[in-house]
Design an enzyme around this catalytic site. Structure first.
Site, PDB file in Angstrom:
ATOM      1  CB  CYS A   5      -1.122  -0.313   1.337  1.00  0.00           C
ATOM      2  SG  CYS A   5      -1.688   1.405   1.488  1.00  0.00           S
ATOM      3  CB  CYS A  21       0.095   1.956   4.035  1.00  0.00           C
ATOM      4  SG  CYS A  21      -1.295   1.194   4.203  1.00  0.00           S
TER       5      CYS A  21
END
Length: 140
Positions: free
Chosen positions: A65, A68
């Site tokens: 991600c 993230c």
């Protein structure tokens, strides 16, 4: 105040006035109040969340991600600035049981726990300052 050791899972009692004195786990001698996020797993999550007397902010994330990864240093920075909240991270790919159990639909998702119960949730990447403002708005 009870603190769960992020290393061995032992419950430790620490007087509130000693939280800033660098308390160590009575069993494994690991630092209990490190100023950085701790990694949780499906196995360690329930006891850490339920047994920690301080609010716990968990970042649900995954290695693939992009947002993230961009938020990770911001989360680390916020953890170093707010010692009255325990910061933790849980890799959703490696720990699907906890992710499903908490209905994680998008990542990053932040969940704030108090006394083992979810009290607030926020999805999407945030800067350290936005994260600290959000926590302050939640009473942490």
């Amino acid at each position: 105040m009870q603190l769960i050791c992020p290393q061995c899972g032992t419950a430790n009692r620490v007087p509130e006035e000693r939280l800033n004195d660098g308390p160590l786990c009575g069993r494994c001698k690991h630092e209990l109040m490190a100023a950085h996020p701790v990694a949780l797993t499906d196995a360690s999550f329930p006891a850490f969340i339920a047994g920690t007397g301080l609010p716990v902010l968990v970042d649900f994330w995954a290695d693939w991600c992009g947002p993230c990864k961009a938020m990770a240093p911001q989360f680390e920075r916020a953890a170093s600035q707010l010692p009255t909240v325990r910061f933790a991270k849980l890799d959703t790919d490696a720990n699907p049981k906890t992710s499903v159990g908490h209905r994680i639909r998008s990542i990053p998702t932040l969940i704030l726990f108090r006394g083992g119960h979810e009290v607030a949730r926020q999805s999407g990447a945030m800067s350290a300052q936005d994260l600290l403002r959000w926590l302050q708005a939640q009473g942490s």
